[in-house]
Design a protein around this motif. Structure first.
Motif, PDB file in Angstrom:
ATOM      1  N   TYR A 110       4.893  -4.147 -12.396  1.00 15.28           N
ATOM      2  CA  TYR A 110       5.010  -2.805 -12.800  1.00 15.28           C
ATOM      3  C   TYR A 110       3.699  -2.349 -12.061  1.00 15.28           C
ATOM      4  O   TYR A 110       3.258  -1.530 -10.777  1.00 15.28           O
ATOM      5  CB  TYR A 110       4.499  -2.437 -14.012  1.00 15.28           C
ATOM      6  CG  TYR A 110       4.968  -1.190 -14.358  1.00 15.28           C
ATOM      7  CD1 TYR A 110       5.936  -0.607 -13.843  1.00 15.28           C
ATOM      8  CD2 TYR A 110       3.308  -0.332 -15.193  1.00 15.28           C
ATOM      9  CE1 TYR A 110       5.863   1.129 -14.493  1.00 15.28           C
ATOM     10  CE2 TYR A 110       3.281   0.704 -14.831  1.00 15.28           C
ATOM     11  CZ  TYR A 110       4.148   1.787 -14.630  1.00 15.28           C
ATOM     12  OH  TYR A 110       4.707   3.322 -14.988  1.00 15.28           O
ATOM     13  N   GLU A 111       2.585  -3.509 -12.108  1.00 15.20           N
ATOM     14  CA  GLU A 111       1.380  -2.799 -10.707  1.00 15.20           C
ATOM     15  C   GLU A 111       1.438  -2.748  -9.144  1.00 15.20           C
ATOM     16  O   GLU A 111       1.135  -1.992  -8.809  1.00 15.20           O
ATOM     17  CB  GLU A 111      -0.256  -3.452 -11.685  1.00 15.20           C
ATOM     18  CG  GLU A 111      -0.040  -3.168 -12.884  1.00 15.20           C
ATOM     19  CD  GLU A 111      -1.938  -3.746 -13.366  1.00 15.20           C
ATOM     20  OE1 GLU A 111      -2.355  -3.527 -13.471  1.00 15.20           O
ATOM     21  OE2 GLU A 111      -1.495  -5.561 -13.173  1.00 15.20           O
ATOM     22  N   TRP A 112       2.198  -3.654  -9.003  1.00 14.62           N
ATOM     23  CA  TRP A 112       2.570  -3.762  -7.878  1.00 14.62           C
ATOM     24  C   TRP A 112       3.390  -2.429  -7.192  1.00 14.62           C
ATOM     25  O   TRP A 112       3.315  -1.894  -6.228  1.00 14.62           O
ATOM     26  CB  TRP A 112       3.781  -4.693  -7.711  1.00 14.62           C
ATOM     27  CG  TRP A 112       3.691  -5.314  -6.005  1.00 14.62           C
ATOM     28  CD1 TRP A 112       2.120  -6.257  -5.300  1.00 14.62           C
ATOM     29  CD2 TRP A 112       4.653  -4.871  -5.235  1.00 14.62           C
ATOM     30  NE1 TRP A 112       3.504  -6.050  -3.548  1.00 14.62           N
ATOM     31  CE2 TRP A 112       5.101  -5.458  -3.821  1.00 14.62           C
ATOM     32  CE3 TRP A 112       5.696  -4.120  -5.451  1.00 14.62           C
ATOM     33  CZ2 TRP A 112       4.995  -5.648  -2.612  1.00 14.62           C
ATOM     34  CZ3 TRP A 112       6.726  -3.500  -4.524  1.00 14.62           C
ATOM     35  CH2 TRP A 112       6.859  -4.212  -3.107  1.00 14.62           C
ATOM     36  N   ILE A 113       4.718  -2.509  -8.110  1.00 18.48           N
ATOM     37  CA  ILE A 113       5.036  -1.234  -7.902  1.00 18.48           C
ATOM     38  C   ILE A 113       4.476   0.383  -7.561  1.00 18.48           C
ATOM     39  O   ILE A 113       4.838   1.283  -6.688  1.00 18.48           O
ATOM     40  CB  ILE A 113       6.300  -0.416  -8.577  1.00 18.48           C
ATOM     41  CG1 ILE A 113       7.269  -2.006  -8.472  1.00 18.48           C
ATOM     42  CG2 ILE A 113       7.090   0.238  -8.430  1.00 18.48           C
ATOM     43  CD1 ILE A 113       8.650  -1.793  -9.911  1.00 18.48           C
ATOM     44  N   LEU A 114       3.592   0.329  -8.364  1.00 23.46           N
ATOM     45  CA  LEU A 114       2.082   1.841  -8.603  1.00 23.46           C
ATOM     46  C   LEU A 114       1.568   1.739  -6.868  1.00 23.46           C
ATOM     47  O   LEU A 114       1.722   2.678  -6.556  1.00 23.46           O
ATOM     48  CB  LEU A 114       1.697   1.785 -10.036  1.00 23.46           C
ATOM     49  CG  LEU A 114       2.352   1.818 -11.519  1.00 23.46           C
ATOM     50  CD1 LEU A 114       0.266   1.452 -12.104  1.00 23.46           C
ATOM     51  CD2 LEU A 114       3.134   2.551 -11.438  1.00 23.46           C
ATOM     52  N   ARG A 115       1.317   0.114  -6.821  1.00 26.09           N
ATOM     53  CA  ARG A 115      -0.178   0.574  -5.384  1.00 26.09           C
ATOM     54  C   ARG A 115       1.108   0.574  -4.350  1.00 26.09           C
ATOM     55  O   ARG A 115       0.917   1.571  -3.204  1.00 26.09           O
ATOM     56  CB  ARG A 115      -0.496  -0.977  -5.434  1.00 26.09           C
ATOM     57  CG  ARG A 115      -1.082  -1.300  -6.302  1.00 26.09           C
ATOM     58  CD  ARG A 115      -2.084  -2.127  -5.984  1.00 26.09           C
ATOM     59  NE  ARG A 115      -1.237  -3.759  -5.455  1.00 26.09           N
ATOM     60  CZ  ARG A 115      -0.708  -4.737  -7.089  1.00 26.09           C
ATOM     61  NH1 ARG A 115      -1.183  -4.561  -7.755  1.00 26.09           N
ATOM     62  NH2 ARG A 115      -0.731  -5.554  -6.138  1.00 26.09           N
ATOM     63  N   ASN A 116       2.177  -0.307  -4.393  1.00 21.59           N
ATOM     64  CA  ASN A 116       3.303  -0.006  -2.844  1.00 21.59           C
ATOM     65  C   ASN A 116       4.225   1.409  -2.373  1.00 21.59           C
ATOM     66  O   ASN A 116       4.417   1.342  -1.974  1.00 21.59           O
ATOM     67  CB  ASN A 116       3.303  -1.236  -2.727  1.00 21.59           C
ATOM     68  CG  ASN A 116       2.946  -2.901  -2.730  1.00 21.59           C
ATOM     69  OD1 ASN A 116       2.096  -3.219  -1.492  1.00 21.59           O
ATOM     70  ND2 ASN A 116       2.275  -3.258  -3.785  1.00 21.59           N
TER      71      ASN A 116
END
Length: 204
Positions: free
Chosen positions: A54-60
């Protein structure tokens, strides 16, 4: 019968991300003109992911400032995010922050899916919990022609050949797609498992 599926991309040596949690290596691979993810997701009624995914999606994907990016990818399909820390919610997205027993969450996801399939988006540690609980039916791996050497394992569990049955092999662009029945479905044998999975929503 709805199917709980782990669909993910992986390097040849079994990693879904490199040591920096980056997927840049993946985006460099030619996927061809017929990416199967759209057809796959059309049959998904609920999905889950871990906090790192989820954090990867938030960042990218910049989904907090531009929530339409999330909606373009996932629509209003309900998503459960497993986390032990507070994370920002994508505005107007159908997201539930949860922790604890995967049985309870899987039951809620199955109800919400309304007969369609359940997707485990990753990461591997979360999928391993579903596998440990006997709640994983199918693994779909998009194998990229890349060797990472180290990184995030695709599924950090030992599963024997008796627990997995290869049901389909396909090539799309530079990816090799390998589909496996898992657990009790694998016990049916390759051909019967493939027949059962073909009659699930993901294969109709």
């Amino acid at each position: 019968m709805a199917t709980t599926q782990y669909y993910t991309a992986t390097s040849i040596d079994g990693f879904t991300a490199d040591l920096d949690d980056s997927l840049e290596w993946l985006f460099e691979v030619d996927e061809g003109t017929d990416n199967p993810f759209g057809a796959f997701f059309a049959n998904i009624g609920a999905f889950a992911m871990g906090a790192t995914t989820y954090e990867w999606i938030l960042r990218n994907d910049n989904v907090i400032e531009e929530p339409q990016n999330w909606h373009d990818m996932y629509g209003d399909i309900p998503c459960w995010v497993f986390t032990h820390r507070e994370l920002p919610l994508v505005p107007d997205a159908n997201i539930f922050m949860v922790s604890g027993d995967v049985h309870r969450v899987h039951e809620a996801m199955t109800v919400a899916a309304q007969g369609r399939n359940v997707w485990l988006a990753g990461g591997g540690d979360l999928v391993a919990e579903f596998s440990d609980a006997g709640l994983l039916d199918e693994i779909i791996l998009a194998v990229a022609p890349v060797m990472l050497g180290a990184g995030t394992p695709v599924l950090p569990r030992r599963l024997s050949s008796q627990q997995l049955a290869l049901t389909n092999v396909a090539q799309m662009g530079q990816f090799a797609y390998l589909t496996y029945a898992v657990g009790m479905l694998a016990d049916l044998g390759r051909h019967m498992a493939a027949d059962v999975l073909r009659r699930s929503p993901a294969h109709t």
